[in-house]
Design an enzyme around this catalytic site. Sequence first.
Site, short mmCIF file in Angstrom:
data_model
loop_
_atom_site.label_atom_id
_atom_site.label_comp_id
_atom_site.label_asym_id
_atom_site.label_seq_id
_atom_site.Cartn_x
_atom_site.Cartn_y
_atom_site.Cartn_z
N ARG A 99 0.89 -1.18 0.00
CA ARG A 99 0.00 0.00 0.00
C ARG A 99 0.91 1.22 0.00
O ARG A 99 1.65 1.47 0.97
CB ARG A 99 -0.90 -0.01 1.24
N HIS A 126 -7.57 0.70 -6.31
CA HIS A 126 -7.69 -0.21 -5.16
C HIS A 126 -8.31 -1.51 -5.70
O HIS A 126 -9.47 -1.83 -5.46
CB HIS A 126 -8.60 0.44 -4.11
N GLN A 129 -10.04 -4.21 -3.44
CA GLN A 129 -11.34 -3.76 -2.97
C GLN A 129 -12.40 -4.04 -4.02
O GLN A 129 -13.49 -4.54 -3.74
CB GLN A 129 -11.27 -2.24 -2.67
N1 CP Z 1 -11.22 -0.53 2.54
C1 CP Z 1 -9.94 -0.55 2.95
O1 CP Z 1 -9.02 -0.71 2.16
O2 CP Z 1 -9.79 -0.36 4.29
P1 CP Z 1 -8.41 -0.16 5.06
O3 CP Z 1 -7.89 1.21 4.70
O4 CP Z 1 -8.77 -0.28 6.51
O5 CP Z 1 -7.45 -1.22 4.62
N1 NVA Z 2 -10.17 6.42 -1.17
C1 NVA Z 2 -9.73 6.02 0.15
C2 NVA Z 2 -9.87 4.54 0.30
C3 NVA Z 2 -9.49 4.01 1.67
C4 NVA Z 2 -9.60 2.53 1.78
C5 NVA Z 2 -8.31 6.47 0.36
O1 NVA Z 2 -7.48 6.29 -0.54
O2 NVA Z 2 -8.01 6.99 1.44
#
Ligand code: CP
Ligand code: NVA
Length: 299
Positions: A99, A126, A129
């Site tokens: 990440r 993502h 997700q």
């Molecule tokens: N939805 C998601 O990616 O959540 P986190 O940021 O908690 O990993």
């Molecule tokens: N769009 C959000 C998703 C978090 C899971 C971010 O990037 O912060």
Amino acid sequence: MDLLAIMDMPENVMKEVISSAITLKKEGNRARRDLDGKVLISLYEKPSTRTRLSFEAAMYNLGGRSIVMDFKSSQLGRGETMADTARVLSRYGNAISARLFKHETLMELAKWADAPVINALTELEHPCQALADMQTIIEYKKDRGKLVYIGDAANNVANSIMLVAARYGMHVVLCCPSHFPPNEKYVKAAGKAGARIEVEHDPVKAVKGADVVYTDVWVSMGMEAEAEERMKHFLPYQLNGRLLKNAKPDCIVMHCLPAHRGVEITDEVLDGKNGRAVWDQAENRMWAQEALLLKLLKG
Ligand code: CP
Ligand code: NVA
């Protein structure tokens, strides 16, 4: 094979992974041995609850192991290059998830790693997700129908889900302020996938007859400096009870979480009957990632 973006994921592989996630969940076996002796190394530059824990649970369920490294406490935080790090991680792990703030850093990691690399969220996409989200939509909506993404339709979650939903033939409506338009490259790709895709600035019109209404935060991680400006523009795009009345009565509300309650979504919606799919979405992260890990590590 890597999973860096839905944009590059072959459609047949995407569909195979999603249907395998559905089967794994139905079987519900959390003591498999398929990944016995395999190690997943995960690298986190930004915070996470669901992604980190669902990857860890997925590896344990499959008989493998998981090691997580925080950027700041590693030598990356002191300036070691991603290229050198990637080569070292590949000697310890059979797969790497990361990440990162910048998608280009993920590309650099993938360039130098010998092990498969998985995008656990960048500013661009993502993908993990979106795989779990499509699994959830299939579980709730046999006929798929119309998906409305309301709010920041240019963020990572929006980019990934619009492409997956388009590949499943959904009617996709992106509802956002004109100041923050969706990513054109993704809208074009979704259209090319055969989907009916529209951009609508009026939330009431957009949500009319929706089967799925998806929202996410207005200020993604790394965009904190723009928070004030964004709040001004996104305020009319809040997913609240009044707006949701325009969707189909049995529509499902989706949110990748974490939610900012009272900002992009109200308690009434999230805790109401249409909001229950959100918790399945979170659970499905684990099943979809199990399916993905099996595909990447076992073929
Ligand atoms: N939805 C998601 O990616 O959540 P986190 O940021 O908690 O990993
Ligand atoms: N769009 C959000 C998703 C978090 C899971 C971010 O990037 O912060």
